[in-house]
Design an enzyme around this catalytic site. Structure first.
Site, PDB file in Angstrom:
ATOM      1  N   LYS A 143       0.857  -1.290   0.140  1.00  0.00           N
ATOM      2  CA  LYS A 143       0.120   0.073  -0.074  1.00  0.00           C
ATOM      3  C   LYS A 143       0.993   1.247  -0.078  1.00  0.00           C
ATOM      4  CE  LYS A 143      -3.499  -2.633   1.857  1.00  0.00           C
ATOM      5  NZ  LYS A 143      -4.927  -2.814   2.851  1.00  0.00           N
ATOM      6  N   GLY A 173      -7.345  -4.707   7.067  1.00  0.00           N
ATOM      7  CA  GLY A 173      -6.878  -3.742   8.154  1.00  0.00           C
ATOM      8  C   GLY A 173      -7.628  -3.743   9.452  1.00  0.00           C
TER       9      GLY A 173
END
Ligand code: PGA
Length: 251
Positions: free
Chosen positions: A12, A171
């Site tokens: 990311k 997440g």
């Protein structure tokens, strides 16, 4: 058929350049045989990370791409540019691109087709949001996102990977249970068999993504239809990422 597991790290928008190179070197040095490992760093570190893993078995990946070859597309990156840097796989449809950056399904579909057409491995991410799961729409959402891929174009199952990533597990520390993951993966494989054919579906790899860690990876990857993982947070440390990769190695 025995599908080789594929564990990919999606970094990311994380790491400095120095951290990226160190992490890549550690992954390249520790990647075990018998399982495919890949890492997708931020675009700006692809060159340095590619050099760090050169000569190893680790596949270099990109988190996104644009579907046009070149031209006036300010800020975008083409598949050709990524191939130049040694990129072997590209993610499309990640939930953060779909839901945070608001990338529409039509754009996701164009990117996916372009990645496959240009000879790279496509990792196409799909998965339902929490409210969709609660409304029993998990299969419907997965089906719609698989429909972004044209069976007439995608003919080589070795270059198509589906990453099933329930959005509520990404997440959040809330992983799908082994049974929840298997149920969704089995549905996805059945739907691929229907849209393509049974042998294509049998060969396609379906990764699980969403808070996968070394301590839950073995259980998830022991499920018959879970063929690896797409790892976010736990891919940012070499020991935890390699722990997951090792959990995917044949025993
Ligand atoms: P996570 O992310 O492992 O941090 O949940 C997975 C992903 O978004 O690919």
């Amino acid at each position: 058929m025995a599908r080789r597991k594929f564990v990919a790290g999606n970094w990311k928008m994380n790491t400095t350049k120095a951290q990226a190179v160190d992490l890549a070197k550690a992954v390249a040095a520790g990647a075990p045989a018998g399982v495919e490992a890949g890492i997708a760093p931020p675009f700006v570190y692809l060159d340095a990370v590619g050099q760090a893993v050169a000569g190893s078995s680790v596949l270099l990946g990109a988190q996104d791409v644009y579907f046009e070859n070149d031209g006036a597309f300010t800020g975008e990156i083409s598949i050709g540019m990524l191939k130049d840097l040694g990129v072997r796989f590209i993610l499309t449809g990640h939930s953060e691109r779909r839901h945070v950056i608001k990338e529409p399904a039509e754009l996701v579909a164009k990117k996916a087709s372009a990645v496959y057409s240009k000879g790279l491995i496509l990792v196409h991410c799909i998965g339902e949001k929490l409210e969709e799961r609660d409304a029993n729409k998990t299969f419907e959402v997965c089906q719609k996102q698989i429909d972004e891929l044209d069976p007439a174009l995608f003919t080589d199952p070795a270059r198509l990977v589906i990453a099933y990533e329930p959005v509520w597990a990404i997440g959040t520390g809330r992983t799908a249970s082994d049974a929840q993951a298997q149920e969704a993966h089995a549905f996805i494989r059945q739907y691929i068999a229907k849209r393509w054919n049974a042998s294509f579906a049998d060969a396609v790899r379906i990764q699980y993504g969403g808070s996968m860690k070394p301590d839950n990876a073995a259980g998830l990857m022991a499920q018959p239809d879970v063929d690896g993982g797409l790892i976010g947070g736990a891919a940012l440390k070499a020991d935890s990422f390699l722990g997951i990769v090792r959990a995917g190695a044949p025993s």
